[in-house]
Design an enzyme around this catalytic site. Sequence first.
Site, short mmCIF file in Angstrom:
data_model
loop_
_atom_site.label_atom_id
_atom_site.label_comp_id
_atom_site.label_asym_id
_atom_site.label_seq_id
_atom_site.Cartn_x
_atom_site.Cartn_y
_atom_site.Cartn_z
N LYS A 31 -11.18 12.88 4.25
CA LYS A 31 -12.12 12.10 4.50
C LYS A 31 -11.48 10.71 3.90
O LYS A 31 -10.50 10.44 3.35
CB LYS A 31 -13.46 12.43 3.62
CG LYS A 31 -13.23 12.52 2.19
CD LYS A 31 -14.28 13.17 1.66
CE LYS A 31 -14.21 13.09 0.00
NZ LYS A 31 -15.12 13.95 -0.50
N TYR A 242 -6.60 -18.92 -13.04
CA TYR A 242 -8.11 -19.12 -12.67
C TYR A 242 -8.64 -18.88 -14.34
O TYR A 242 -8.37 -18.10 -14.98
CB TYR A 242 -8.94 -18.16 -12.10
CG TYR A 242 -8.86 -18.45 -10.35
CD1 TYR A 242 -9.28 -19.78 -9.95
CD2 TYR A 242 -8.73 -17.64 -9.33
CE1 TYR A 242 -9.39 -20.15 -8.66
CE2 TYR A 242 -8.57 -17.72 -8.14
CZ TYR A 242 -8.91 -19.31 -7.61
OH TYR A 242 -8.82 -19.61 -6.26
C1 LIG Z 1 -14.51 15.06 -1.65
C2 LIG Z 1 -15.07 16.48 -1.55
C3 LIG Z 1 -13.88 17.30 -1.85
C4 LIG Z 1 -12.70 17.30 -2.07
O1 LIG Z 1 -12.73 16.76 -3.48
P1 LIG Z 1 -11.43 16.49 -4.62
O2 LIG Z 1 -11.98 16.30 -5.91
O3 LIG Z 1 -10.94 15.05 -3.87
O4 LIG Z 1 -10.71 17.44 -4.40
C5 LIG Z 1 -14.25 18.84 -1.53
N1 LIG Z 1 -15.60 19.07 -1.07
C6 LIG Z 1 -16.43 18.40 -0.69
C7 LIG Z 1 -17.68 18.63 -0.34
C8 LIG Z 1 -16.07 16.87 -1.07
O5 LIG Z 1 -17.12 15.87 -0.75
#
Ligand SMILES: *Cc1c(COP(=O)(O)O)cnc(C)c1O
Length: 344
Positions: A31, A242
């Site tokens: 994702k 800055y």
């Molecule tokens: C983002 C997510 C993961 C992966 O989590 P990590 O901590 O990055 O391994 C797995 N399951 C769900 C539902 C998520 O939202």
Amino acid sequence: MGLQISLSAITDNWRSLAALAPDARPGAVVKADAYGLGAAQIAPALYAAGARDFFVALAGEGRAIRPLLGDDARIFVLSGPLPGNDLTGLIPVLNSAEQFFRDRVTRPKGAFAIQLDTGMNRLGMERAEWAAVRSEALSAVTEAGEGPALVMSHLANADEPEHPSNAAQLAEFRAMTEGVSAPRSLAATGGILLGADYHFDLIRPGIGLYGGLPFAEARAAVRLSLPVIQTRTVAAGESVGYGFHWTAERPSRVATVAAGYADGILRALSGKALRLWAGERACPVIGRVSMDLLTVDVTDLPDIPKSLTLLDERQGVDAVAELAGTIGYEILTSLGPRYPREWV
Ligand SMILES: *Cc1c(COP(=O)(O)O)cnc(C)c1O
């Protein structure tokens, strides 16, 4: 120069996490553009390494990688169906009774997964909701003649092994899925490290693939080197940047490099112990982080290199996150589009 992303580190990390859960199918969470590192490159590399179960947050992210993967790859959409989504070739994770019943009307034979809420109170069906949906969900038959592709839940505190909610969520997941023959999934990176009780049929590692905590044994997946644009001599008593945030205590040499908070080098890193590396030598970042530029004290370098390194195995995303008061996930997903990117 730029952002170098190691596909072999990512596939190695995927294999290492898979080896920790030998009885489960190893999925891969890609994702948010594979945590900012490029899903179009990383998802096919993981597919080539053997991954067949991919997770994205939104249907659009799934659409983007669908043509890049073989037909046997499954792409789960964690947020479920949202208005206007084209779910062809994707598997929505249905998070509520309402989503479930609407989905059965709009795509009666479409593949689907179910998310249960076991205590995190973010996404998924709670006990009563699940009770109302359960028998229909478990007896649904898709085009491929199958039931739900997955029944899953997510842990709220898996990065803290001692947190009592881990065992509580595990017990709740077991209770809610008793007698369920569909494949079950509970563990992201943190859950994989909690041990075999948490692995079930499929694991969903994300951050660990990309070299972040809590997977401490991960190989670093990114290296960020920034071009030096200009250097100058600054007299003792003169200030830099800055707000004149830094004042030279000795005659100094200051390098200005091309990256700033617009590139994910958070402004909160100003005045912290952030360093840039010239070979083996660490040079402190000084003054305020501005939108496009960082200033670095290079007084102690014998020669000024063409570039300085901000991220590698010596100063990883979690070290930078610690300085900024955030987590490695946020540093990774903030790395901006202006760096030249190279996948090696
Ligand atoms: C983002 C997510 C993961 C992966 O989590 P990590 O901590 O990055 O391994 C797995 N399951 C769900 C539902 C998520 O939202």
